[in-house]
Enzyme design. Structure first.
Site, PDB file in Angstrom:
ATOM      1  N   GLU A  49      -0.500   1.345  -5.456  1.00 20.78           N
ATOM      2  CA  GLU A  49      -0.404   0.119  -4.662  1.00 20.78           C
ATOM      3  C   GLU A  49      -0.435  -1.131  -5.545  1.00 20.78           C
ATOM      4  OE1 GLU A  49      -3.720   0.363  -1.838  1.00 20.78           O
ATOM      5  OE2 GLU A  49      -3.765   2.508  -2.206  1.00 20.78           O
ATOM      6  N   HIS A  81       0.852  -1.207   0.000  1.00 21.37           N
ATOM      7  CA  HIS A  81       0.000   0.000   0.000  1.00 21.37           C
ATOM      8  C   HIS A  81       0.889   1.259   0.000  1.00 21.37           C
ATOM      9  CE1 HIS A  81      -3.115   2.784   1.089  1.00 21.37           C
ATOM     10  NE2 HIS A  81      -3.997   1.857   1.413  1.00 21.37           N
TER      11      HIS A  81
HETATM   12  C1  BG6 Z   1      -6.923   2.025  -0.256  1.00 29.38           C
HETATM   13  C2  BG6 Z   1      -8.355   1.659  -0.542  1.00 29.38           C
HETATM   14  O1  BG6 Z   1      -6.101   0.977  -0.678  1.00 29.38           O
HETATM   15  O2  BG6 Z   1      -6.735   2.207   1.139  1.00 29.38           O
HETATM   16  C3  BG6 Z   1      -9.273   2.732   0.035  1.00 29.38           C
HETATM   17  O3  BG6 Z   1      -8.555   1.510  -1.927  1.00 29.38           O
HETATM   18  C4  BG6 Z   1      -8.981   2.944   1.517  1.00 29.38           C
HETATM   19  O4  BG6 Z   1     -10.632   2.358  -0.161  1.00 29.38           O
HETATM   20  C5  BG6 Z   1      -7.501   3.259   1.681  1.00 29.38           C
HETATM   21  O5  BG6 Z   1      -9.782   4.013   1.993  1.00 29.38           O
HETATM   22  C6  BG6 Z   1      -7.061   3.485   3.122  1.00 29.38           C
HETATM   23  O6  BG6 Z   1      -7.418   2.436   3.940  1.00 29.38           O
HETATM   24  P1  BG6 Z   1      -7.137   2.466   5.471  1.00 29.38           P
HETATM   25  O7  BG6 Z   1      -7.738   1.210   6.032  1.00 29.38           O
HETATM   26  O8  BG6 Z   1      -5.651   2.501   5.655  1.00 29.38           O
HETATM   27  O9  BG6 Z   1      -7.779   3.723   6.005  1.00 29.38           O
END
Ligand code: BG6
Length: 284
Positions: free
Chosen positions: A250, A147
């Protein structure tokens, strides 16, 4: 401070600096020629069990809600990994099913994940390689993502190489759409899963003459995310205006891998930072 938050530092031969933590096996800084390439929020909680907002969270055994775990992006980013070895420019971390007992019911499998982080083969690059092994007797499904939060000027940067591709638009209930634009420069919330994307995605910042190339290996999909203002305000661990300074690119697999007993699955990403004369980005 929790001991798993203490820093592991790696140095590359051209002065690249990587900082990571055992908590989440989380890379929180990648500096090339004195400039940070990764975004970490000023409000990031460096306190378990919260995930760190920024850097490179590891999403396993699922990306988003695409799996059986009732926590978005799985639990690997909230777990204390073991540091297996570290040598100057390389670190190896591992996480096993017995290290995260609290998730046994939601994810009843026996597994091991090993992550290797190193300064890349190329100058100005960082390589991350993951190996997932099924140690159980049943087929094990999982999805996965690196991510990656890039520190870029969101309003002016271009995310390139996605034109003509199908994506799920997460801002519209995963409606399938086709990207018609030459590149993405966010001007509102963007949350897209490109199911089959090329292995090199480039983010170009013309004003500063910097490009960041995200290369993926054995990961068919790419997610592009910027929460923009309203979502950023709603996130307790992100500053209201910080969305201006980041874009997530990501590399992911969102259609579950079905890993057979004793099989391993290997995938990776490389982040390469290069400078160019402002306004004269070279061809990808
Ligand atoms: C992204 C998703 O990978 O991560 C989004 O596509 C999400 O939908 C974002 O809001 C952040 O996620 P988190 O759980 O770290 O707040």
């Amino acid at each position: 401070m929790d001991e798993a938050m203490s820093l592991v530092r790696l140095r590359g031969k051209d002065g690249e600096k990587i900082t990571l933590r055992r908590y989440g096996a989380h890379v929180t800084s990648f500096v090339v020629k004195g400039r940070e390439a990764l975004f970490v929020s000023e409000r990031a909680a460096f306190q378990p069990p919260k995930a760190i907002r920024g850097g490179v969270p590891i999403c396993f055994p699922q990306f988003s809600d695409l799996g059986s775990v009732p926590q978005s992006h799985g639990f690997a980013r909230n777990a204390k990994w073991k540091l297996v070895e570290t040598h100057g420019d390389r670190a190896v971390l591992s996480l096993k099913h017995e290290d995260v007992q609290e998730w046994r019911e939601a994810y009843p499998h026996q597994w091991e994940v090993v992550l290797e982080v190193s300064t890349g083969k190329k100058s100005g690059a960082m390589d991350m390689k993951v190996r997932v092994t099924n140690r159980g007797k049943e087929t094990m499904p999982f999805t996965f993502a690196f991510h990656t939060y890039l520190r870029v000027d969101a309003c002016c940067a271009r995310v390139e190489n996605l034109k003509g591709l199908q994506y799920w638009d997460n801002t519209e209930n995963r409606e399938t759409k086709v990207d018609q634009e030459n590149h993405i420069t966010p001007s509102s919330e963007i949350d897209r899963v490109y199911l089959h994307a090329p292995d090199a995605i480039r983010v170009v910042e013309d004003s500063s003459g910097r490009q960041i190339i995200v290369r993926k290996q054995n990961l068919p999909s790419v997610v592009v995310w910027n929460p923009w203002r309203k979502k950023a305000v709603a996130l307790p661990d992100m500053g209201d205006l910080e969305y201006r300074g980041m874009i997530c690119v990501e590399p992911a697999v969102v259609e579950p891998i079905q890993l057979k007993p004793e099989e391993s699955w290997v995938a990776g990403q490389s982040i390469e930072v290069r400078q160019f004369e402002p306004g004269k980005a070279p061809a990808l």
